[in-house]
Enzyme design. Sequence first.
Site, short mmCIF file in Angstrom:
data_model
loop_
_atom_site.label_atom_id
_atom_site.label_comp_id
_atom_site.label_asym_id
_atom_site.label_seq_id
_atom_site.Cartn_x
_atom_site.Cartn_y
_atom_site.Cartn_z
N GLU A 1 0.82 -1.22 0.00
CA GLU A 1 0.00 0.00 0.00
C GLU A 1 0.85 1.25 0.00
OE1 GLU A 1 -2.32 -0.53 3.52
OE2 GLU A 1 -3.61 -2.04 2.62
N HIS B 1 9.25 -1.45 3.21
CA HIS B 1 9.05 -1.68 4.63
C HIS B 1 8.96 -3.17 4.91
CE1 HIS B 1 5.17 -0.83 2.71
NE2 HIS B 1 4.59 -1.66 3.57
P1 DGP Z 1 1.70 -2.64 3.15
O1 DGP Z 1 0.35 -3.18 2.84
O2 DGP Z 1 2.75 -3.74 3.17
O3 DGP Z 1 2.09 -1.48 2.25
O4 DGP Z 1 1.65 -2.12 4.63
C1 DGP Z 1 1.39 -0.81 4.98
C2 DGP Z 1 1.21 -0.76 6.47
O5 DGP Z 1 1.44 0.56 6.88
C3 DGP Z 1 -0.18 -1.14 6.96
O6 DGP Z 1 -0.07 -2.29 7.82
C4 DGP Z 1 -0.67 0.06 7.75
C5 DGP Z 1 0.60 0.87 7.95
N1 DGP Z 1 0.42 2.31 7.95
C6 DGP Z 1 -0.19 3.04 6.98
N2 DGP Z 1 -0.16 4.34 7.28
C7 DGP Z 1 0.52 4.44 8.46
C8 DGP Z 1 0.88 5.55 9.29
O7 DGP Z 1 0.60 6.71 8.99
N3 DGP Z 1 1.54 5.27 10.43
C9 DGP Z 1 1.88 3.98 10.79
N4 DGP Z 1 2.55 3.83 11.94
N5 DGP Z 1 1.56 2.91 10.03
C10 DGP Z 1 0.88 3.15 8.88
#
Ligand code: DGP
Length: 115
Positions: free
Chosen positions: A94, A99
Amino acid sequence: MPNIFAKIVSGEIPADVVYKDDQVTAFRDVQPAAPVHILIVPNKTIGGVEDLERSDETLAGHMLLVAQGLARQEGVADDGYRLIINSGAHGGQEIEHLHLHLLGGRPLGPMILRR
Ligand code: DGP
């Protein structure tokens, strides 16, 4: 335009940062899927696995070792944990900033749903 994880790395937007060094920042996922759910990201913006270059080899290995250290620090190393990197649309990525998910604290079930 900086992505949200780049803004967390720079401190522009807040996050629950659990580890930081000159190469990576680690912070708790805002939507945890397990009792321990930490994201380990490079400080420099790399869109994803497909954007890694040979010169990123040390950084990529460092991300794994930071995950190992955090798993121990969070108390999930003995029972086990899962590391996930989603890549691209089918991988469910996403946020376009590489990450590594560290998940643990409960049995995590099968790796993916089999259909
Ligand atoms: P992925 O689907 O692998 O791209 O995971 C994205 C992750 O990032 C998802 O588990 C939620 C997390 N995430 C999205 N926005 C934020 C944010 O603003 N802060 C934090 N700490 N996590 C976030």
